[in-house]
Design a protein around this motif. Structure first.
Motif, short mmCIF file in Angstrom:
data_model
loop_
_atom_site.label_atom_id
_atom_site.label_comp_id
_atom_site.label_asym_id
_atom_site.label_seq_id
_atom_site.Cartn_x
_atom_site.Cartn_y
_atom_site.Cartn_z
N GLU A 2 0.63 -1.32 -0.34
CA GLU A 2 -0.02 0.09 -0.15
C GLU A 2 0.50 0.95 -0.10
N LEU A 3 0.80 1.94 -0.85
CA LEU A 3 1.32 3.39 -1.65
C LEU A 3 0.70 4.30 -1.39
N GLU A 4 0.72 5.72 -0.79
CA GLU A 4 0.65 6.98 -0.78
C GLU A 4 1.11 7.61 -1.75
N CYS A 5 1.26 8.87 -2.25
CA CYS A 5 1.52 10.02 -2.66
C CYS A 5 1.29 10.98 -2.54
N ALA A 6 2.22 12.09 -2.02
CA ALA A 6 1.00 13.34 -1.66
C ALA A 6 2.07 14.35 -2.76
N VAL A 7 0.44 15.48 -4.04
CA VAL A 7 0.49 16.10 -4.51
C VAL A 7 0.32 17.70 -4.12
N LEU A 8 0.89 18.82 -4.56
CA LEU A 8 0.79 19.89 -4.26
C LEU A 8 1.64 20.62 -5.20
N PRO A 9 -0.05 21.84 -5.73
CA PRO A 9 0.01 22.71 -7.30
C PRO A 9 1.69 23.54 -7.02
N ASP A 10 2.18 24.21 -7.30
CA ASP A 10 3.13 25.25 -7.52
C ASP A 10 1.81 26.35 -7.17
N THR A 11 2.31 27.69 -6.11
CA THR A 11 1.13 28.63 -5.66
C THR A 11 1.38 29.64 -7.12
N GLN B 133 2.32 28.63 -10.22
CA GLN B 133 1.99 28.33 -11.76
C GLN B 133 1.15 26.94 -11.32
N PRO B 134 -0.45 26.78 -11.07
CA PRO B 134 -1.22 25.59 -10.24
C PRO B 134 -0.82 24.98 -11.65
N SER B 135 -0.69 24.76 -12.69
CA SER B 135 -0.77 23.61 -13.72
C SER B 135 0.96 22.79 -13.28
N LYS B 136 1.88 23.02 -12.78
CA LYS B 136 3.11 22.67 -12.12
C LYS B 136 2.50 21.76 -10.47
N LEU B 137 3.22 20.65 -10.74
CA LEU B 137 2.56 19.86 -9.66
C LEU B 137 3.84 19.43 -8.84
N LEU B 138 4.43 19.76 -7.50
CA LEU B 138 4.92 18.76 -6.51
C LEU B 138 4.27 17.64 -6.12
N CYS B 139 5.86 16.56 -6.45
CA CYS B 139 4.62 15.35 -6.44
C CYS B 139 6.10 14.92 -5.44
N SER B 140 5.44 13.99 -4.77
CA SER B 140 6.66 13.42 -3.49
C SER B 140 6.95 11.84 -3.66
N TRP B 141 8.43 11.49 -3.37
CA TRP B 141 8.47 10.42 -3.04
C TRP B 141 7.21 9.33 -2.64
N PRO B 142 7.16 8.34 -2.69
CA PRO B 142 5.57 7.36 -2.32
C PRO B 142 6.22 7.51 -1.43
N ALA C 23 -5.25 22.73 -4.48
CA ALA C 23 -4.62 22.92 -3.26
C ALA C 23 -3.45 22.04 -3.00
N MET C 24 -4.44 19.84 -3.03
CA MET C 24 -3.75 19.42 -2.35
C MET C 24 -4.05 18.18 -2.76
N ALA C 25 -3.69 17.03 -2.94
CA ALA C 25 -4.60 15.83 -3.05
C ALA C 25 -3.52 14.06 -2.13
N ARG C 26 -3.68 13.60 -1.45
CA ARG C 26 -3.31 12.69 -0.90
C ARG C 26 -4.04 11.41 -1.84
N VAL C 27 -2.39 10.56 -2.83
CA VAL C 27 -3.14 9.90 -4.00
C VAL C 27 -2.89 8.41 -3.46
N ASP C 28 -3.55 7.53 -2.99
CA ASP C 28 -3.44 6.11 -2.38
C ASP C 28 -3.37 4.51 -3.41
N PHE C 29 -3.14 4.88 -3.87
CA PHE C 29 -2.13 3.08 -4.39
C PHE C 29 -2.57 0.93 -3.66
N PHE C 30 -2.23 0.78 -4.43
CA PHE C 30 -1.45 -0.50 -4.26
C PHE C 30 -0.48 -1.17 -5.42
#
Length: 356
Positions: free
Chosen positions: A218-227, A229-238, A291-298
């Motif tokens: 079970e993996l999770e990833c955090a996504v945060l847009p640039d304030t 440039q909203p189309s530019k996304l910062l995505c964490s290491w899972p 704003a933000m999101a957490r995406v969960d994976f299998f």
């Protein structure tokens, strides 16, 4: 320097550690992280009946509405102007510059009607992510990988053996379609367990999801847009959720310190991590998150990825998964809080002055 009035809206939801109490604790953390040189906090407790109560005693952190509290009502179209109603006194007004909602009852629609900046996604993303069946359908139709599932709207709709065959899985998960924190979720392996799990899930919701059992990490990833440039996304290491004494990430496991381990940086090679990040960004855009999101994976043993859930209002305690992943990206908790507030205000400004 004029300070920004930040309304922290917390509480509401079911009583207990996974509802109201958790919301209060997260709000306390945000409250303590606010820079008092820039922000003036307004504490607003949501009562079980949905009313908002101003917490006027800010000595420490209030836990709920007091007998002398004023009811706070955001005025439609008021751009943050709020009415303070007291039973035995004249009404007055105050101004809210930005709202930081930390309540299990997400109040997107109300905040949009009030035309006040707020932390989090605007409609329809919160409504989409609040229904597990709808979010899976949208992800599937966009060609993104998800686990197989069926939807029940009545208790007698499907039999266990039929569902096993339809989903190609001996074990199944049964869950309410629109609940959070794994409340009402059951893993079943036989007819009797299935019937009991369906009954339990229908106590919480009028729609129930039955999913295949996926043997996977079970993996999770955090996504945060640039304030800027909203189309530019910062995505964490899972990160990786590793259940210990529990068979899956149950509601109880989330309360039990020994029940689950969150490994902030999952042991993945660069290519695997990049695939998780890429799918996270695709899911973020497909759902219309802001704003933000957490995406969960299998992740199956063969490295196949399935998106499990997309959360637009992830837990925001300092030790919660989303802030921990952001800290790994070089964004400490207090900076994350500041960034979310800045993003809310800038999105509201862009909405008022769209590019034509």
């Amino acid at each position: 320097m004029t300070r920004i009035n930040v309304a922290l809206v917390f509480g509401g939801g079911p009583p207990g550690p996974l509802g109201h109490d958790m919301s209060v604790e997260f709000a306390r953390s945000v409250y303590e992280a606010l820079d008092r040189k820039q922000h003036s906090p307004i504490l607003v407790a949501v009562a079980p009946d949905g009313k908002w109560w101003l917490q006027e005693n800010t000595n420490g952190f209030p836990l709920g509405p007091g007998s002398s509290s004023a009811q706070l009502i955001l005025l439609p179209g008021g751009r943050g102007k709020a009415l303070l109603h007291r039973c035995n006194e004249n009404d007055s007004t105050c101004n809210v510059d930005v709202v930081f909602p930390i309540s299990p009852y997400y109040c997107t629609g109300l905040l949009e009607i009030a035309q006040v900046p707020f932390v989090g996604s605007r409609s329809p993303a919160p409504a989409i992510c609040g229904d597990k069946q709808i979010v899976k359908r949208i992800l599937r139709d966009a060609g993104l990988p998800i686990a197989r599932s069926l939807t029940l709207t009545t208790k007698e709709a499907l039999k266990f053996q039929f569902v096993q065959e339809a989903l190609g899985s001996r074990s199944l998960f049964v869950k309410p379609a629109s609940l959070y924190n794994s409340i009402g979720v059951s893993k079943v392996t036989c007819e009797a367990e299935f019937e009991a799990a369906v009954d339990l899930a229908f106590r919480y919701d009028s729609k129930v999801l039955v999913e295949e059992y996926v043997q996977a990490r079970e993996l999770e990833c955090a996504v945060l847009p640039d304030t800027e440039q909203p189309s530019k996304l910062l995505c964490s290491w899972p990160s990786e959720v590793i259940p210990d004494e529990h068979t899956f990430y149950t509601a109880q496991a989330k309360l039990d310190e020994k029940g689950v381990v969150l490994k902030t940086k999952a042991e993945l090679d660069e290519a695997e991590a990049d695939r998780v990040r890429s799918l996270s960004c695709e899911a973020f855009r497909v759902i219309g998150c802001e704003a933000m999101a957490r995406v969960d994976f299998f992740m199956r043993p063969n490295a196949e990825l399935l998106i499990n859930e997309v959360g637009v209002s992830p837990a925001l305690g300092p030790s919660s998964a989303f802030p921990r992943m952001m800290k790994e990206c070089g964004i400490p908790y207090n900076v994350l809080v500041q960034r979310l507030l800045e993003d809310a205000i800038k999105r509201a400004e862009r909405a008022k002055n769209p590019i034509t």
